[in-house]
Design a protein around this motif. Structure first.
Motif, PDB file in Angstrom:
ATOM      1  N   VAL A  75       4.940  -6.901  -4.814  1.00  0.00           N
ATOM      2  CA  VAL A  75       4.251  -7.499  -3.598  1.00  0.00           C
ATOM      3  C   VAL A  75       4.965  -7.471  -2.526  1.00  0.00           C
ATOM      4  O   VAL A  75       4.306  -6.982  -1.266  1.00  0.00           O
ATOM      5  CB  VAL A  75       3.894  -8.845  -4.000  1.00  0.00           C
ATOM      6  N   PHE A  76       6.440  -7.623  -2.438  1.00  0.00           N
ATOM      7  CA  PHE A  76       7.084  -7.663  -1.206  1.00  0.00           C
ATOM      8  C   PHE A  76       6.985  -6.214  -0.654  1.00  0.00           C
ATOM      9  O   PHE A  76       7.127  -6.027   0.504  1.00  0.00           O
ATOM     10  CB  PHE A  76       8.471  -8.094  -1.558  1.00  0.00           C
ATOM     11  N   ILE A  77       7.286  -5.157  -1.607  1.00  0.00           N
ATOM     12  CA  ILE A  77       7.191  -3.768  -1.065  1.00  0.00           C
ATOM     13  C   ILE A  77       6.201  -3.365  -0.426  1.00  0.00           C
ATOM     14  O   ILE A  77       5.952  -2.829   0.640  1.00  0.00           O
ATOM     15  CB  ILE A  77       7.630  -2.915  -2.011  1.00  0.00           C
ATOM     16  N   VAL A  78       4.964  -3.981  -0.716  1.00  0.00           N
ATOM     17  CA  VAL A  78       3.499  -3.619  -0.439  1.00  0.00           C
ATOM     18  C   VAL A  78       3.276  -4.309   0.841  1.00  0.00           C
ATOM     19  O   VAL A  78       2.815  -3.686   1.823  1.00  0.00           O
ATOM     20  CB  VAL A  78       2.493  -3.977  -1.578  1.00  0.00           C
ATOM     21  N   MET A  79       3.977  -5.611   1.061  1.00  0.00           N
ATOM     22  CA  MET A  79       3.632  -6.148   2.237  1.00  0.00           C
ATOM     23  C   MET A  79       4.310  -5.747   3.249  1.00  0.00           C
ATOM     24  O   MET A  79       4.001  -5.347   4.602  1.00  0.00           O
ATOM     25  CB  MET A  79       3.975  -7.539   2.197  1.00  0.00           C
ATOM     26  N   THR A  80       5.733  -5.140   2.945  1.00  0.00           N
ATOM     27  CA  THR A  80       6.336  -4.685   3.982  1.00  0.00           C
ATOM     28  C   THR A  80       5.813  -3.336   4.401  1.00  0.00           C
ATOM     29  O   THR A  80       5.764  -2.806   5.700  1.00  0.00           O
ATOM     30  CB  THR A  80       7.791  -4.342   3.597  1.00  0.00           C
ATOM     31  N   SER A  81       5.404  -2.509   3.527  1.00  0.00           N
ATOM     32  CA  SER A  81       4.720  -1.197   3.797  1.00  0.00           C
ATOM     33  C   SER A  81       3.248  -1.439   4.634  1.00  0.00           C
ATOM     34  O   SER A  81       3.401  -0.745   5.724  1.00  0.00           O
ATOM     35  CB  SER A  81       3.996  -0.517   2.475  1.00  0.00           C
ATOM     36  N   ILE A  82       2.868  -2.261   4.332  1.00  0.00           N
ATOM     37  CA  ILE A  82       1.569  -2.660   5.024  1.00  0.00           C
ATOM     38  C   ILE A  82       1.894  -2.825   6.553  1.00  0.00           C
ATOM     39  O   ILE A  82       1.279  -2.532   7.738  1.00  0.00           O
ATOM     40  CB  ILE A  82       0.661  -3.621   4.620  1.00  0.00           C
ATOM     41  N   GLY A  83       2.830  -3.726   7.009  1.00  0.00           N
ATOM     42  CA  GLY A  83       3.489  -4.196   8.265  1.00  0.00           C
ATOM     43  C   GLY A  83       3.733  -3.071   9.113  1.00  0.00           C
ATOM     44  O   GLY A  83       3.274  -2.779  10.099  1.00  0.00           O
TER      45      GLY A  83
END
Length: 453
Positions: free
Chosen positions: A265-273
């Protein structure tokens, strides 16, 4: 005596028209200067932190609630994480967050050592080593997040300043806010992960009860309490069986499961940002298509692109270990879940759990790759707009900008061994097939049917 028209009388309408045009231009320039001063003043107030910065759709504001929750499980040991100003959030050795992380590392380390001793005594195979790998990877992930927390200030301060720049004119905001995207992703993955965790205990208890019925005459042990005693055998090996040890077992297992899901989830959040900021940048460049753009504006655009690429490079280098461990662990767990499905399962609940877990893990891994690939895709979008620059408008700044867009990869990677792109996702699927065949061969040699122990 009537005077004839003078030589300037013929030009008075033109002079009045020129005067009104110049007056209109002066008013437009005055309004533009006022807007620029207002934007600069807003940026200055936002840079000081506080309420105005909190109202912006920043990455720090979107991810902060989840970092607060993660600290209850020893993840991201940062001090002052509840502060609205990212300048106050720092990594400190003497902090409550690091003490909680150290507690999880200590208790998780003890559980890992005891579990490894039990497994090596009984004998390892492709199936029973999954739990040991799960524990070891959990310890490595805690250490990885400690390392990332140490570089948090070096990442979040330039990221927040870039957010302030791109959330005000001349950049336009996206239709969907960053916070809504992050919240939707976290909610979906969280609910599915909770269902996976509950199905794990349901499937394990069903298998345990069948084992007791077929291998033991004392059927009074078919209770959930006795199942927990078997499930947390590594903890009961060094501690007496009581409510405290059972709660400790649930607590450490829940923390490791949360850590495993939070990693993706952290990787996904960073990617979205990152992808959202590159998309905003591409939209600004795309708005200039077919227009005569001064070289000074191309210089400003290229300077903003350099800041974006420097931020992406900083995030990529700091998250390489997190990305590498996440992908490697997901590949391993997917193969073992498929191995359990391909071998004979005894109960419908076992099929439900393993199929649910496998599909959820495949979807979560695909989500990681697909969202991270959007960073690279959005970073290349301005290149398409440069193709429409007129020949007489192709300046040295445009040429430099085009070279920046094509000279290096922008995105996340695992130590540059692989990049999170769509092409890498299909390459990983091919690796899964090869690894699965190898596990099936290993399991065939050690498969002995139901053992009563």
């Amino acid at each position: 005596m009537r005077r004839g028209p003078g030589k300037w009388d013929y030009w008075r309408p033109e002079l009045r028209s020129m005067s009104s045009t110049s007056e209109h231009i002066r008013r437009q320039l005055k309004v533009r200067r006022q807007q620029q001063r207002a934007v600069l003043a807003t940026r200055w107030r936002c840079a000081q932190g506080g309420l105005e910065f909190e109202q912006l759709d920043t990455f720090y504001g979107a991810i902060r609630p989840y970092l607060c929750v993660a600290q209850f499980f020893g993840i991201m040991p940062l001090a002052n994480i509840r502060s609205r100003d990212p300048q106050d959030v720092k990594f400190k050795v003497r902090s409550v967050g690091l003490a909680v992380t150290g507690l999880f590392l200590l208790l998780g380390g003890i559980k890992t050592l005891v579990g490894a001793n039990i497994l090596f005594t009984a004998g390892l195979n492709a199936k029973n080593m999954v739990g040991l790998v799960f524990l070891i990877v959990g310890l490595v992930n805690w250490l990885n997040f400690v390392g990332f927390a140490r570089s948090w200030s070096h990442i979040m301060l330039p990221w927040s300043s870039l957010d302030i720049l791109m959330l005000l004119p001349p950049y336009k905001r996206c239709k969907r806010s960053l916070r809504s995207k992050v919240n939707f992703t976290a909610l979906c993955v969280g609910v599915l992960a909770l269902g996976d965790h509950m199905l794990y205990y349901a499937s394990g208890y069903c298998s345990y009860s069948t084992h007791i019925l077929q291998c033991h005459t004392n059927h009074s042990r078919i209770t959930f309490a006795f199942y927990l005693e078997k499930e947390f055998a590594d903890i009961m090996f060094i501690m007496p069986c009581n409510i405290f040890t059972i709660c400790y077992g649930f607590w450490i297992n829940g923390a490791l499961t949360f850590l495993w899901n939070f990693l993706d989830v952290f990787i996904v959040m960073t990617s979205i940002g990152l992808a959202q900021r590159f998309q905003q940048f591409a939209d600004r460049v795309g708005a200039l298509e077919g227009r005569q753009v001064p070289e000074a504006l191309w210089y400003d655009i290229r300077r903003d692109h350099i800041r974006l690429c420097e931020l992406a490079s900083l995030v990529e280098s700091s998250m390489s270990s997190i990305v590498f461990v996440s992908c490697a662990n997901n590949v391993y767990v997917i193969c073992n879940q498929a191995l359990a499905i391909f071998t004979k399962l005894r109960h419908p609940i076992n099929y439900v759990y393993f199929w649910y877990s496998l599909i959820f893990l495949l979807a979560r891994t695909s989500l990681v790759f697909m969202t991270a690939s959007k960073i690279h895709d959005a970073a290349l979008l301005p290149l398409r707009s440069l193709y429409f620059v007129p020949r007489d408008g192709w300046s040295q700044e445009v040429q430099r900008f085009a070279y920046q867009l094509t000279s290096e990869f922008v995105g996340l990677s695992g130590y540059r061994l692989f990049c999170l792109t769509r092409r890498s996702l299909f390459g990983m699927l091919a690796t899964l097939v090869t690894y699965e065949l190898m596990l099936l061969q290993m399991d065939a040699k050690s498969h002995k049917g139901l053992r009563c122990v």
